[in-house]
Scaffold this motif. Structure first.
Motif, PDB file in Angstrom:
ATOM      1  N   PHE A 146       0.813  -1.213   0.000  1.00  0.00           N
ATOM      2  CA  PHE A 146       0.000   0.000   0.000  1.00  0.00           C
ATOM      3  C   PHE A 146       0.851   1.270   0.000  1.00  0.00           C
ATOM      4  CE2 PHE A 146      -2.367   3.396   2.034  1.00  0.00           C
ATOM      5  CZ  PHE A 146      -3.543   3.386   1.304  1.00  0.00           C
ATOM      6  N   ASN A 147       1.890   1.299   0.806  1.00  0.00           N
ATOM      7  CA  ASN A 147       2.729   2.498   0.889  1.00  0.00           C
ATOM      8  C   ASN A 147       3.379   2.831  -0.444  1.00  0.00           C
ATOM      9  OD1 ASN A 147       2.108   2.857   3.587  1.00  0.00           O
ATOM     10  ND2 ASN A 147       3.867   1.676   4.282  1.00  0.00           N
ATOM     11  N   GLU A 148       3.872   1.819  -1.136  1.00  0.00           N
ATOM     12  CA  GLU A 148       4.467   2.046  -2.447  1.00  0.00           C
ATOM     13  C   GLU A 148       3.407   2.535  -3.434  1.00  0.00           C
ATOM     14  OE1 GLU A 148       6.905  -0.270  -5.997  1.00  0.00           O
ATOM     15  OE2 GLU A 148       6.231  -1.421  -4.261  1.00  0.00           O
ATOM     16  N   ALA A 149       2.216   1.951  -3.367  1.00  0.00           N
ATOM     17  CA  ALA A 149       1.132   2.371  -4.257  1.00  0.00           C
ATOM     18  C   ALA A 149       0.748   3.821  -3.997  1.00  0.00           C
ATOM     19  CB  ALA A 149      -0.079   1.458  -4.080  1.00  0.00           C
ATOM     20  N   GLN A 150       0.647   4.199  -2.732  1.00  0.00           N
ATOM     21  CA  GLN A 150       0.281   5.577  -2.381  1.00  0.00           C
ATOM     22  C   GLN A 150       1.322   6.562  -2.904  1.00  0.00           C
ATOM     23  OE1 GLN A 150      -2.644   6.709  -0.488  1.00  0.00           O
ATOM     24  NE2 GLN A 150      -1.907   8.430  -1.665  1.00  0.00           N
ATOM     25  N   GLU A 151       2.585   6.227  -2.723  1.00  0.00           N
ATOM     26  CA  GLU A 151       3.666   7.098  -3.187  1.00  0.00           C
ATOM     27  C   GLU A 151       3.659   7.244  -4.713  1.00  0.00           C
ATOM     28  OE1 GLU A 151       8.455   6.813  -3.300  1.00  0.00           O
ATOM     29  OE2 GLU A 151       7.511   6.422  -1.362  1.00  0.00           O
ATOM     30  N   LYS A 152       3.525   6.122  -5.412  1.00  0.00           N
ATOM     31  CA  LYS A 152       3.510   6.159  -6.879  1.00  0.00           C
ATOM     32  C   LYS A 152       2.283   6.900  -7.409  1.00  0.00           C
ATOM     33  CE  LYS A 152       6.094   2.007  -8.204  1.00  0.00           C
ATOM     34  NZ  LYS A 152       5.974   0.698  -8.892  1.00  0.00           N
ATOM     35  N   PHE A 153       1.122   6.674  -6.783  1.00  0.00           N
ATOM     36  CA  PHE A 153      -0.093   7.334  -7.248  1.00  0.00           C
ATOM     37  C   PHE A 153      -0.006   8.843  -7.034  1.00  0.00           C
ATOM     38  CE2 PHE A 153      -4.664   8.538  -6.700  1.00  0.00           C
ATOM     39  CZ  PHE A 153      -5.026   8.372  -8.023  1.00  0.00           C
ATOM     40  N   SER A 154       0.454   9.268  -5.879  1.00  0.00           N
ATOM     41  CA  SER A 154       0.594  10.705  -5.617  1.00  0.00           C
ATOM     42  C   SER A 154       1.524  11.353  -6.627  1.00  0.00           C
ATOM     43  CB  SER A 154       1.118  10.946  -4.198  1.00  0.00           C
ATOM     44  OG  SER A 154       0.164  10.539  -3.250  1.00  0.00           O
ATOM     45  N   LYS A 155       2.633  10.706  -6.901  1.00  0.00           N
ATOM     46  CA  LYS A 155       3.582  11.250  -7.874  1.00  0.00           C
ATOM     47  C   LYS A 155       2.948  11.315  -9.269  1.00  0.00           C
ATOM     48  CE  LYS A 155       8.253  10.915  -9.550  1.00  0.00           C
ATOM     49  NZ  LYS A 155       9.593  10.489  -9.262  1.00  0.00           N
ATOM     50  N   TRP A 156       2.213  10.260  -9.668  1.00  0.00           N
ATOM     51  CA  TRP A 156       1.554  10.250 -10.974  1.00  0.00           C
ATOM     52  C   TRP A 156       0.517  11.373 -11.071  1.00  0.00           C
ATOM     53  CZ3 TRP A 156      -3.571   9.424 -12.442  1.00  0.00           C
ATOM     54  CH2 TRP A 156      -3.775   9.334 -13.820  1.00  0.00           C
ATOM     55  N   VAL A 157      -0.275  11.550 -10.032  1.00  0.00           N
ATOM     56  CA  VAL A 157      -1.289  12.614 -10.052  1.00  0.00           C
ATOM     57  C   VAL A 157      -0.621  13.974 -10.203  1.00  0.00           C
ATOM     58  CG1 VAL A 157      -3.058  13.808  -8.689  1.00  0.00           C
ATOM     59  CG2 VAL A 157      -3.027  11.309  -8.758  1.00  0.00           C
ATOM     60  N   GLU A 158       0.440  14.220  -9.445  1.00  0.00           N
ATOM     61  CA  GLU A 158       1.097  15.523  -9.461  1.00  0.00           C
ATOM     62  C   GLU A 158       1.879  15.794 -10.748  1.00  0.00           C
ATOM     63  OE1 GLU A 158       3.300  15.369  -5.817  1.00  0.00           O
ATOM     64  OE2 GLU A 158       1.494  15.782  -4.612  1.00  0.00           O
ATOM     65  N   THR A 159       2.428  14.753 -11.372  1.00  0.00           N
ATOM     66  CA  THR A 159       3.265  14.978 -12.562  1.00  0.00           C
ATOM     67  C   THR A 159       2.525  14.760 -13.881  1.00  0.00           C
ATOM     68  OG1 THR A 159       4.121  12.709 -12.505  1.00  0.00           O
ATOM     69  CG2 THR A 159       5.402  14.402 -11.351  1.00  0.00           C
ATOM     70  N   VAL A 160       1.438  13.995 -13.862  1.00  0.00           N
ATOM     71  CA  VAL A 160       0.712  13.697 -15.100  1.00  0.00           C
ATOM     72  C   VAL A 160      -0.709  14.249 -15.077  1.00  0.00           C
ATOM     73  CG1 VAL A 160      -0.161  11.852 -16.605  1.00  0.00           C
ATOM     74  CG2 VAL A 160       2.074  11.612 -15.513  1.00  0.00           C
ATOM     75  N   LEU A 161      -1.489  13.844 -14.095  1.00  0.00           N
ATOM     76  CA  LEU A 161      -2.917  14.169 -14.110  1.00  0.00           C
ATOM     77  C   LEU A 161      -3.209  15.650 -13.886  1.00  0.00           C
ATOM     78  CD1 LEU A 161      -5.761  13.109 -14.444  1.00  0.00           C
ATOM     79  CD2 LEU A 161      -5.797  12.629 -11.981  1.00  0.00           C
ATOM     80  N   ILE A 162      -2.671  16.227 -12.833  1.00  0.00           N
ATOM     81  CA  ILE A 162      -2.974  17.639 -12.548  1.00  0.00           C
ATOM     82  C   ILE A 162      -2.499  18.554 -13.672  1.00  0.00           C
ATOM     83  CG2 ILE A 162      -2.438  19.578 -11.020  1.00  0.00           C
ATOM     84  CD1 ILE A 162      -2.807  17.642  -8.660  1.00  0.00           C
ATOM     85  N   PRO A 163      -1.287  18.396 -14.197  1.00  0.00           N
ATOM     86  CA  PRO A 163      -0.895  19.242 -15.326  1.00  0.00           C
ATOM     87  C   PRO A 163      -1.837  19.080 -16.536  1.00  0.00           C
ATOM     88  CG  PRO A 163       1.047  18.256 -14.371  1.00  0.00           C
ATOM     89  CD  PRO A 163      -0.138  17.603 -13.722  1.00  0.00           C
ATOM     90  N   TYR A 164      -2.290  17.851 -16.789  1.00  0.00           N
ATOM     91  CA  TYR A 164      -3.202  17.629 -17.910  1.00  0.00           C
ATOM     92  C   TYR A 164      -4.533  18.331 -17.662  1.00  0.00           C
ATOM     93  CZ  TYR A 164      -5.879  15.548 -21.625  1.00  0.00           C
ATOM     94  OH  TYR A 164      -6.653  15.388 -22.735  1.00  0.00           O
ATOM     95  N   ILE A 165      -5.055  18.233 -16.462  1.00  0.00           N
ATOM     96  CA  ILE A 165      -6.328  18.878 -16.135  1.00  0.00           C
ATOM     97  C   ILE A 165      -6.206  20.394 -16.236  1.00  0.00           C
ATOM     98  CG2 ILE A 165      -7.986  19.301 -14.279  1.00  0.00           C
ATOM     99  CD1 ILE A 165      -7.408  16.411 -13.347  1.00  0.00           C
ATOM    100  N   LYS A 166      -5.105  20.927 -15.742  1.00  0.00           N
ATOM    101  CA  LYS A 166      -4.899  22.380 -15.826  1.00  0.00           C
ATOM    102  C   LYS A 166      -4.852  22.844 -17.278  1.00  0.00           C
ATOM    103  CE  LYS A 166      -2.719  23.341 -11.411  1.00  0.00           C
ATOM    104  NZ  LYS A 166      -1.511  23.798 -10.721  1.00  0.00           N
ATOM    105  N   ALA A 167      -4.284  22.037 -18.158  1.00  0.00           N
ATOM    106  CA  ALA A 167      -4.202  22.385 -19.578  1.00  0.00           C
ATOM    107  C   ALA A 167      -5.519  22.129 -20.312  1.00  0.00           C
ATOM    108  CB  ALA A 167      -3.078  21.600 -20.248  1.00  0.00           C
ATOM    109  N   ASN A 168      -6.404  21.358 -19.709  1.00  0.00           N
ATOM    110  CA  ASN A 168      -7.693  20.997 -20.316  1.00  0.00           C
ATOM    111  C   ASN A 168      -8.807  21.207 -19.299  1.00  0.00           C
ATOM    112  OD1 ASN A 168      -6.851  19.538 -22.994  1.00  0.00           O
ATOM    113  ND2 ASN A 168      -5.451  18.842 -21.394  1.00  0.00           N
TER     114      ASN A 168
END
Length: 104
Positions: free
Chosen positions: A70-92
C-alpha cells in the motif's frame, strides 16, 4: 497493513490548495503484487491523458502500475497525479470526472 487477504483497497489523493480529490483502486494479483487501476475519466479522456498505447479494462479502468504494498502504491499514485494528471487537467479545464460538473 492491508495486503493479500484483503482483496482490494483505494489509494486516494487530495490537494487542499486546488480542492482536488481523486482515487485509484488496487487489486491483489496472482503474482503477489498489487495492480493499481484508475477509472475517474471516460475512455477517450484516459487515452488523451495516457496515450493510445495504454490498456483500458472496461470494468476497472487503466492499469497505471504495479506495487508491492500500500505504501508504495500511495507514493507512486501521488507522484503520478502531481506529474501527469494535474498538469493535464490544468491544460484541459473542460475535462470532467465521472459524476462531477467541473474541475479547477
Amino acid at each position: 497493513m492491508i495486503e493479500e487477504n484483503y482483496g482490494h483497497w483505494h489509494v486516494d489523493y487530495y490537494n487542499e490548495e486546488l480542492d482536488f480529490f481523486t482515487t485509484a483502486t488496487g487489486f491483489y494479483d496472482d503474482i503477489g503484487t498489487w495492480e493499481i487501476f484508475f477509472d475517474e475519466y471516460g475512455t477517450d479522456d484516459l487515452y488523451k491523458i495516457l496515450g493510445l498505447n495504454c490498456d483500458i479494462d472496461k470494468d476497472l479502468g487503466v492499469l497505471l502500475f504495479r506495487a508491492n504494498d500500500f505504501n508504495e502504491a500511495q507514493e507512486k499514485f501521488s507522484k503520478w497525479v502531481e506529474t501527469v494528471l494535474i498538469p493535464y487537467i490544468k491544460a484541459n479545464p473542460k475535462l470532467k470526472t465521472k459524476g462531477t460538473k467541473k474541475m479547477f
